[in-house]
Motif scaffolding. Structure first.
Motif, short mmCIF file in Angstrom:
data_model
loop_
_atom_site.label_atom_id
_atom_site.label_comp_id
_atom_site.label_asym_id
_atom_site.label_seq_id
_atom_site.Cartn_x
_atom_site.Cartn_y
_atom_site.Cartn_z
N PRO A 155 41.28 -6.46 -15.43
CA PRO A 155 42.06 -7.09 -14.34
C PRO A 155 42.65 -8.43 -14.76
O PRO A 155 42.02 -9.21 -15.47
N GLU A 156 43.86 -8.68 -14.28
CA GLU A 156 44.55 -9.93 -14.57
C GLU A 156 43.94 -11.05 -13.73
O GLU A 156 43.86 -10.95 -12.51
N PRO A 157 43.46 -12.13 -14.34
CA PRO A 157 42.89 -13.23 -13.54
C PRO A 157 43.98 -14.07 -12.91
O PRO A 157 45.09 -14.19 -13.44
N ASP A 158 43.66 -14.66 -11.76
CA ASP A 158 44.57 -15.61 -11.12
C ASP A 158 43.80 -16.90 -10.85
O ASP A 158 43.18 -17.05 -9.79
N PRO A 159 43.80 -17.83 -11.78
CA PRO A 159 43.02 -19.06 -11.59
C PRO A 159 43.54 -19.93 -10.47
O PRO A 159 42.85 -20.87 -10.05
N ALA A 160 44.74 -19.65 -9.94
CA ALA A 160 45.27 -20.43 -8.82
C ALA A 160 44.80 -19.89 -7.47
O ALA A 160 45.05 -20.51 -6.44
N ASN A 161 44.15 -18.72 -7.46
CA ASN A 161 43.68 -18.11 -6.22
C ASN A 161 42.31 -18.69 -5.87
O ASN A 161 41.31 -18.41 -6.54
N ILE A 162 42.24 -19.47 -4.81
CA ILE A 162 41.01 -20.15 -4.45
C ILE A 162 39.91 -19.19 -4.02
O ILE A 162 38.73 -19.51 -4.04
N ASN A 163 40.29 -17.97 -3.63
CA ASN A 163 39.32 -16.98 -3.17
C ASN A 163 38.73 -16.12 -4.30
O ASN A 163 37.79 -15.38 -4.08
N GLN A 164 39.31 -16.21 -5.50
CA GLN A 164 38.84 -15.37 -6.59
C GLN A 164 37.66 -16.03 -7.30
O GLN A 164 37.73 -17.20 -7.69
N ARG A 165 36.57 -15.29 -7.43
CA ARG A 165 35.34 -15.83 -8.02
C ARG A 165 34.91 -15.10 -9.29
O ARG A 165 34.07 -15.60 -10.03
N GLU A 166 35.45 -13.93 -9.55
CA GLU A 166 35.04 -13.16 -10.72
C GLU A 166 36.22 -12.96 -11.66
O GLU A 166 37.33 -12.64 -11.22
N PHE A 167 35.98 -13.15 -12.93
CA PHE A 167 37.02 -13.00 -13.94
C PHE A 167 36.47 -12.20 -15.12
O PHE A 167 35.35 -12.45 -15.57
N SER A 168 37.25 -11.25 -15.62
CA SER A 168 36.86 -10.57 -16.86
C SER A 168 37.31 -11.39 -18.07
O SER A 168 36.75 -11.26 -19.15
N TRP A 169 38.33 -12.20 -17.87
CA TRP A 169 38.75 -13.13 -18.90
C TRP A 169 39.42 -14.34 -18.27
O TRP A 169 39.85 -14.28 -17.11
N MET A 170 39.45 -15.42 -19.00
CA MET A 170 39.99 -16.67 -18.49
C MET A 170 40.48 -17.49 -19.68
O MET A 170 40.14 -17.22 -20.82
N THR A 171 41.30 -18.49 -19.38
CA THR A 171 41.83 -19.36 -20.43
C THR A 171 41.30 -20.78 -20.26
O THR A 171 40.97 -21.21 -19.16
N SER A 172 41.22 -21.48 -21.37
CA SER A 172 41.00 -22.93 -21.35
C SER A 172 42.04 -23.55 -22.26
O SER A 172 42.51 -22.91 -23.21
N HIS A 173 42.41 -24.78 -21.98
CA HIS A 173 43.57 -25.32 -22.69
C HIS A 173 43.51 -26.84 -22.72
O HIS A 173 42.98 -27.49 -21.82
N ARG A 174 44.06 -27.39 -23.81
CA ARG A 174 44.19 -28.84 -23.95
C ARG A 174 45.51 -29.13 -24.64
O ARG A 174 45.86 -28.51 -25.64
N TYR A 175 46.25 -30.09 -24.06
CA TYR A 175 47.55 -30.46 -24.62
C TYR A 175 47.56 -31.97 -24.86
O TYR A 175 47.13 -32.76 -24.02
N THR A 176 48.08 -32.37 -26.00
CA THR A 176 48.19 -33.79 -26.33
C THR A 176 49.63 -34.07 -26.74
O THR A 176 50.12 -33.54 -27.75
N ALA A 177 50.33 -34.88 -25.94
CA ALA A 177 51.74 -35.18 -26.21
C ALA A 177 51.86 -36.44 -27.05
O ALA A 177 51.01 -37.34 -26.98
#
Length: 385
Positions: free
Chosen positions: A346-368
């Motif tokens: 399933p496609e995760p939606d990290p912007a959905n406040i009601n979604q609590r389960e994820f099969s995969w997720m992203t983490s990210h860091r940006y330095t300008a």
């Protein structure tokens, strides 16, 4: 006397061609009818971002083969990618990197055989990105009656379930465009007036049917419906997905591009412009006249074509085979596509406040390398009092 008349005619001709107002098109924006044409927008304010982007995938219990496709950003006239390096943990897996043939999207495919527990894929790279301003003038856009065959993928609309409703909307847009502006501009106006941005009720698949029936959705629903409207009116369009290069829950964001001769591909962001306008309207710090000035400037920037230096292009287009092929074609790829034993996770939606389960997720860091303004939040970028 004969020579005098000749010079008089030449003088009158000179006055006509030099004094009569006319619209001119700078030579540098003239674009051939080829879908792989480089962007012709004016570039400014480059920012170099150091990107660390990780995808954490938890396979099902006793999974035999976990496959992950990760979009690989490419250099073009709007962005320059350097020092690209993939790594994985805990299994050490080398990716197969391939390009799909329709839109040229590039993917790194990872195969984890009999994975135990979560697998982490990290992509580190440097991206130099520019602001793009097309400064499009609608009266200079030329009409094309017969597009070259290469544009076929950009001219086929998504299949619409409620054709009667869709045709009624197109009729409304057509009637409005006869008196005011181009059909594509009126399509964007219709989207803005009829759709509500919704973090929960969204397709995540640039689904025109979802947007048309629900009148709600994410950026991809806005741009998926507008792209389908544009294609139905004869404009080549494509949905483009990329990364917002600053911290937020959902790193992905999409835009829409239309091929408008002589400008070539022009980028539009309807959903972010709508949100910006609403924030202006609700501001308690602005006078009514200031609000009107900022709203006019925001909508003018949308119509003129704009793309910011804090957004990185990852993929273009919809409905294509991954490379190497997955179990089935994809509608779009946002940040990754994942299969466990041939079945898409399933496609995760990290912007959905009601979604609590994820099969995969992203983490990210940006330095300008320097501070930059967010044009859909910072009103100073609109250059209005």
């Amino acid at each position: 006397m004969c020579h005098y008349k000749s010079y008089s005619y030449l003088f009158v001709f000179f006055l006509i061609i030099n004094l009569v107002p006319r619209t001119t098109i700078p030579a540098e924006i003239s674009s051939p009818l080829k879908p792989d044409t480089a962007y012709t927008a004016k570039k400014s304010e480059p920012v170099t971002h150091e990107v660390e982007f990780s995808i954490i995938v938890t396979p099902p219990y006793h999974c035999k083969l976990l496959k992950v496709w990760v979009p690989v950003p490419q250099s073009d006239t709007a962005q320059k990618i350097e020092d690209s390096l993939f790594s994985t943990f805990p299994k050490n897996v080398e990716p197969q990197i391939s390009s799909e043939p329709i839109y040229g999207n590039r993917f790194a495919c990872f195969e984890f055989h009999e994975p135990h527990g979560a697998q982490i894929i990290t992509h580190r790279f440097q991206a130099k990105v520019w602001n793009l301003n097309w400064q499009l003038e609608p009266e200079t856009v030329t009409t094309v009656s017969n597009w070259p065959d290469q544009f076929a993928p950009y001219l086929t609309p998504q299949s619409i379930e409620d054709q009667q409703q869709f045709q009624q909307v197109l009729k409304q847009i057509g009637n409005a465009s006869e008196k005011k502006s181009s059909g594509l501009t009126q399509a964007m106006n219709w989207i803005d007036q009829n759709l509500t941005y919704d973090h929960i009720n969204a397709s995540l698949q640039a689904d025109a049917n979802h947007a048309l029936s629900k009148r709600r959705g994410h950026c991809s629903d806005y741009h998926g419906l507008c792209a389908t409207m544009g294609r139905a009116m004869g404009y080549p369009t494509r949905v483009t997905y990329g990364l917002a290069l600053y911290p937020q829950n959902s790193p992905s964001h999409c835009k829409m591009e239309a091929f408008l001769p002589p400008y070539g591909w022009v980028s539009y962001d309807i959903s972010e412009t709508q949100k910006l306008v609403k924030s202006i309207q609700s501001s308690s710090d602005l006078t009514p006249q200031q609000k009107q000035n900022f709203i006019t400037a925001a909508r003018q920037r949308l119509r003129s074509g704009f793309r910011e230096n804090s957004w990185l292009l990852l993929t273009k287009g919809t409905d294509y085979e991954l490379a190497p092929p997955a179990a089935k074609p994809v509608r779009i790829v946002r940040t990754a596509y994942v299969e466990a034993d041939g079945v898409a996770l399933p496609e995760p939606d990290p912007a959905n406040i009601n979604q609590r389960e994820f099969s995969w997720m992203t983490s990210h860091r940006y330095t300008a390398d320097r501070p930059f303004k967010k044009p859909f939040k910072d009103l100073s970028t609109l250059n209005r009092d």
